[in-house]
Design an enzyme around this catalytic site. Sequence first.
Site, PDB file in Angstrom:
ATOM      1  N   HIS A  83      41.083  41.466  30.685  1.00 44.16           N
ATOM      2  CA  HIS A  83      40.229  42.585  31.081  1.00 44.16           C
ATOM      3  C   HIS A  83      40.156  43.631  29.961  1.00 44.16           C
ATOM      4  CE1 HIS A  83      40.527  40.468  34.838  1.00 44.16           C
ATOM      5  NE2 HIS A  83      41.842  40.583  34.775  1.00 44.16           N
ATOM      6  N   GLU A 120      45.766  46.570  35.608  1.00 46.39           N
ATOM      7  CA  GLU A 120      46.093  45.335  34.908  1.00 46.39           C
ATOM      8  C   GLU A 120      45.669  45.410  33.451  1.00 46.39           C
ATOM      9  OE1 GLU A 120      45.200  40.506  35.130  1.00 46.39           O
ATOM     10  OE2 GLU A 120      44.202  41.884  36.531  1.00 46.39           O
ATOM     11  N   HIS A 175      47.999  38.319  31.693  1.00 47.59           N
ATOM     12  CA  HIS A 175      47.474  38.854  32.947  1.00 47.59           C
ATOM     13  C   HIS A 175      48.609  39.296  33.857  1.00 47.59           C
ATOM     14  CE1 HIS A 175      43.168  37.738  32.697  1.00 47.59           C
ATOM     15  NE2 HIS A 175      43.611  36.771  31.906  1.00 47.59           N
ATOM     16  N   GLU A 257      50.417  34.796  34.134  1.00 48.07           N
ATOM     17  CA  GLU A 257      50.413  35.807  35.190  1.00 48.07           C
ATOM     18  C   GLU A 257      51.839  36.333  35.285  1.00 48.07           C
ATOM     19  OE1 GLU A 257      47.889  36.908  36.753  1.00 48.07           O
ATOM     20  OE2 GLU A 257      46.322  35.368  36.774  1.00 48.07           O
TER      21      GLU A 257
END
Length: 293
Positions: A83, A120, A175, A257
């Site tokens: 992102h 995030e 992430h 993650e």
Amino acid sequence: MHHDDSPPAPRPRRRPASALALAVSAAAVLACASACGAPSGPADGASPGTRPAPGPSAPSAAGSAPAGAAPLAGRTVVIDPGHNPGNFAHTREINRPVDIGTNRKECDTTGTSTNSGYTEAAFTLDVSHRLRTLLRELGATVVLTHDADRPYGPCIDERARIGNAARADAVVSVHADGSAAGNRGFHVILPAAVKGGTADTAPIVGPSRSLGVNVAREFARATGSAPANYVGGGTGLDVRKDLGGLNLSTVPKVFVECGNMRDPKDVALLTDAAWRQKAAQGIAAGVRTYLRG
């Protein structure tokens, strides 16, 4: 909340797929060579595309570096911070569909956040900066897909192209998940065998799996975190075919993650700078082990 490649509903972020038993290794955890403060500055300025591409089923030979050289000298690692902090202000642009080979998906998403508003995008950039410092200290050439130096994005297809153009020996997309409270732990997402349109992951499935196994093992050792209790069957590994960043990659690539931003216990880790340094150390150790064979 969604990722740059949003998973299918109704599961909040990630859907389990095939599991791989997590390898047991006696390798030592990579020692931290840097302070816990997040470094800053632009990515390495080395021009991508000047090195030979790695083989289709294994990383390029590690024996090319002279004796006594830094362990990752001559290697290129691309870090993909999930992102962009600016995505929130550019929803129209990031909602634009792009081709991921098998179908079309939105360019990017805002990512998730903790209940207190720690995003995030902020987390991934911090860990990516720390990871960049560690990999540079090992001698690697490091390229970031972005450094919050653009208004939004890049889109998921461009993120894949950056790694491909760099002829990276490994790409790690950083992430944090946004699943339900009570869902805890980390997992590493591996590319499935996908062929359609411009996507063909056959050459990278094997080496990406090796990269992912090494990263998962070393991440657990460095952070003390357990594999996710809600995806991957306890292995810390998940295989997906719906992520454009993996489908369009022609070089070994995984998503990490690091934890669940919606679980209070995981949030206590993700928001702690010392733990984020450990997360970067674990990823760096996994990349090093993979590239050194």
